[in-house]
Design a protein around this motif. Sequence first.
Motif, short mmCIF file in Angstrom:
data_model
loop_
_atom_site.label_atom_id
_atom_site.label_comp_id
_atom_site.label_asym_id
_atom_site.label_seq_id
_atom_site.Cartn_x
_atom_site.Cartn_y
_atom_site.Cartn_z
N GLN A 394 0.86 -1.19 0.00
CA GLN A 394 0.00 0.00 0.00
C GLN A 394 0.89 1.23 0.00
OE1 GLN A 394 -3.14 0.38 -0.41
NE2 GLN A 394 -3.95 -1.65 0.00
N PRO A 395 0.51 2.30 -0.63
CA PRO A 395 -0.67 2.40 -1.48
C PRO A 395 -0.42 1.96 -2.93
CG PRO A 395 0.32 4.57 -1.21
CD PRO A 395 1.16 3.62 -0.40
N SER A 396 0.85 1.65 -3.29
CA SER A 396 1.15 1.46 -4.72
C SER A 396 0.45 0.25 -5.34
CB SER A 396 2.66 1.34 -4.92
OG SER A 396 3.13 0.18 -4.26
N GLY A 397 0.46 -0.89 -4.64
CA GLY A 397 -0.10 -2.11 -5.24
C GLY A 397 -1.58 -1.96 -5.55
N PHE A 398 -2.30 -1.32 -4.65
CA PHE A 398 -3.73 -1.15 -4.87
C PHE A 398 -4.00 -0.11 -5.95
CE2 PHE A 398 -7.99 0.48 -3.43
CZ PHE A 398 -8.69 -0.58 -3.96
N ARG A 399 -3.20 0.97 -5.92
CA ARG A 399 -3.37 2.02 -6.93
C ARG A 399 -3.12 1.45 -8.33
NH1 ARG A 399 -0.47 6.64 -4.23
NH2 ARG A 399 1.32 5.75 -5.26
N GLU A 400 -2.11 0.60 -8.45
CA GLU A 400 -1.83 0.01 -9.76
C GLU A 400 -2.96 -0.89 -10.22
OE1 GLU A 400 2.01 -1.40 -8.74
OE2 GLU A 400 2.79 0.64 -8.97
N PHE A 401 -3.57 -1.62 -9.28
CA PHE A 401 -4.72 -2.46 -9.65
C PHE A 401 -5.84 -1.58 -10.20
CE2 PHE A 401 -8.68 -4.67 -8.99
CZ PHE A 401 -8.41 -5.95 -9.48
N VAL A 402 -6.12 -0.48 -9.50
CA VAL A 402 -7.22 0.40 -9.92
C VAL A 402 -6.89 1.09 -11.24
CG1 VAL A 402 -8.47 2.53 -9.29
CG2 VAL A 402 -8.20 0.68 -7.62
N ASP A 403 -5.63 1.47 -11.42
CA ASP A 403 -5.28 2.20 -12.65
C ASP A 403 -5.13 1.27 -13.86
OD1 ASP A 403 -5.29 4.61 -11.37
OD2 ASP A 403 -3.16 4.59 -10.90
N LEU A 404 -4.68 0.04 -13.62
CA LEU A 404 -4.36 -0.83 -14.76
C LEU A 404 -5.42 -1.92 -14.98
CD1 LEU A 404 -0.52 -1.32 -14.08
CD2 LEU A 404 -1.58 0.26 -15.71
N VAL A 405 -5.83 -2.60 -13.92
CA VAL A 405 -6.71 -3.76 -14.10
C VAL A 405 -8.18 -3.35 -14.18
CG1 VAL A 405 -7.39 -6.03 -13.21
CG2 VAL A 405 -5.04 -5.23 -12.90
N VAL A 406 -8.59 -2.41 -13.33
CA VAL A 406 -10.02 -2.03 -13.32
C VAL A 406 -10.50 -1.54 -14.70
CG1 VAL A 406 -11.70 -0.40 -12.35
CG2 VAL A 406 -10.23 -1.73 -10.83
#
Length: 446
Positions: A394-406
């Motif tokens: 946190q916060p990078s791993g979750f931010r990357e999920f939201v920016d890339l995977v979502v």
Amino acid sequence: MTRRLLLGAFLFHPGGSHVSGWRHESAEPHRHVDIDYYAEFAATAERGVFDTIFLADGLYFWDRFPSGVDHYGQTRLEPLTLLSALAARTQHIGLAATISTSYNEPYHVARALASLDHISGGRAAWNLVTSRYDEEARNFGGDGHLDHALRYERGAEFVDLVQQLWDSWADDAIIADRESGLFADADKLQVADHRGAHFAVRGPLNISRPPQGYPVLFQAGGSEAGQELAAATADAVFARALPIAEAQRFAAGLRERVVAHGREADELAILPQLRPVVARSAAEAHDLASGILASTPAAIIVEDVAHSIGQTLSDDPDAVIVLAPDTDISNESRSPNRRLARLQAGERLTARDLYAQSFWESVTVGSASQIADEVQERFESHAADGFVVQALTQPSGFREFVDLVVPELQHRGLTRTAYEEGTLRERLGLARPAGRVRVGAASSSH
Ligand SMILES: Cc1cc2nc3c(=O)[nH]c(=O)nc-3n(C[C@H](O)[C@H](O)[C@H](O)COP(=O)(O)O)c2cc1C
């Protein structure tokens, strides 16, 4: 109704779901008791149009082993207090608090969750756990954790009683008519008068019925007893990350149990863990994941494995483990224990091997489209109705999920791009429970 993939944002440790997530270069470990840190997490989840945030919790500080104090980042804010503050700083997202039925009282929990539901305009949820560790018992006047079967029995009575208390008042019981001076309609009040094996509670609750009727109920126990409780009572259940065929079997088994309790199979959403490590390319994501694993101190590796197999190990993470014949850790959790099973099958493994195996089994590593493929396959094959996303850092791993995977999931039509109006329950497509008020039930005492 078209089936929509559900997403929960799960905060295991404040620094991420990997124990050393707090060491990552993006981490902000000095902010673990800072409300703004959590408000930013919730904002990221709302940006990704997640259904809920979940705050994992336990009623203890993990100091059974020295590494718990030396290396874990465990200090955190209490979930109900924190979620009440986040209710004011978020608009749409569900707010799920982990609350134990073993070391709480139903009246307190019913009241607190009803309050959170009112404060948040119908966004409260309860992640019901029965707790796992002796450490928790010792903070509540006990020596050892309640027996596994007993705590699920207590859990079942607890949740039924909490729901009865939420039904204390009919939805329209509070009149507040200045003219007549009538505040509440006694005919719309129900006193629980509960006397069971574990609790004696008269009621009624001193708060009007929650906007959702009942705040949404999540549950996470993986044992037989845990699955039974979920099948009987929960709206959604968290599950461990499993290989797809096993996840399908687990989900099918749970749905059978739901039907056996007289419910529709799809009344229980099954949400396995998703521990994503995503980057622009698969190779980059793999390097990122290897780096996170490598950041785990040797003492944690040894002590985590020692704990999970229930025996003392040497300090050397590279020593081959010789299994002791008589360990029993079944009162902590009865979910399947893969590490123990491997050793029992005679595999020659070190603590480092076992730790790395569980790490790689639990994570989903790749580019955004690879992770979206995995999510889609599991959703479409009914191995999952959605996921609780546990970013490792946190916060990078979750931010990357939201920016890339979502965006990839949205592009495929699997998740929504904006919130609909309504309560969490309505957005999840769940019926609002009718109150159990018997008209005239309380009037005889007047
Ligand atoms: C995704 C997930 C999240 C969980 N979060 C918590 C938690 O925050 N606190 C807790 O005490 N247990 C948590 N658990 C553990 C379970 O609630 C349960 O205590 C554990 O699985 C032991 O129960 P069992 O014997 O029924 O498996 C979690 C489990 C899963 C799969």
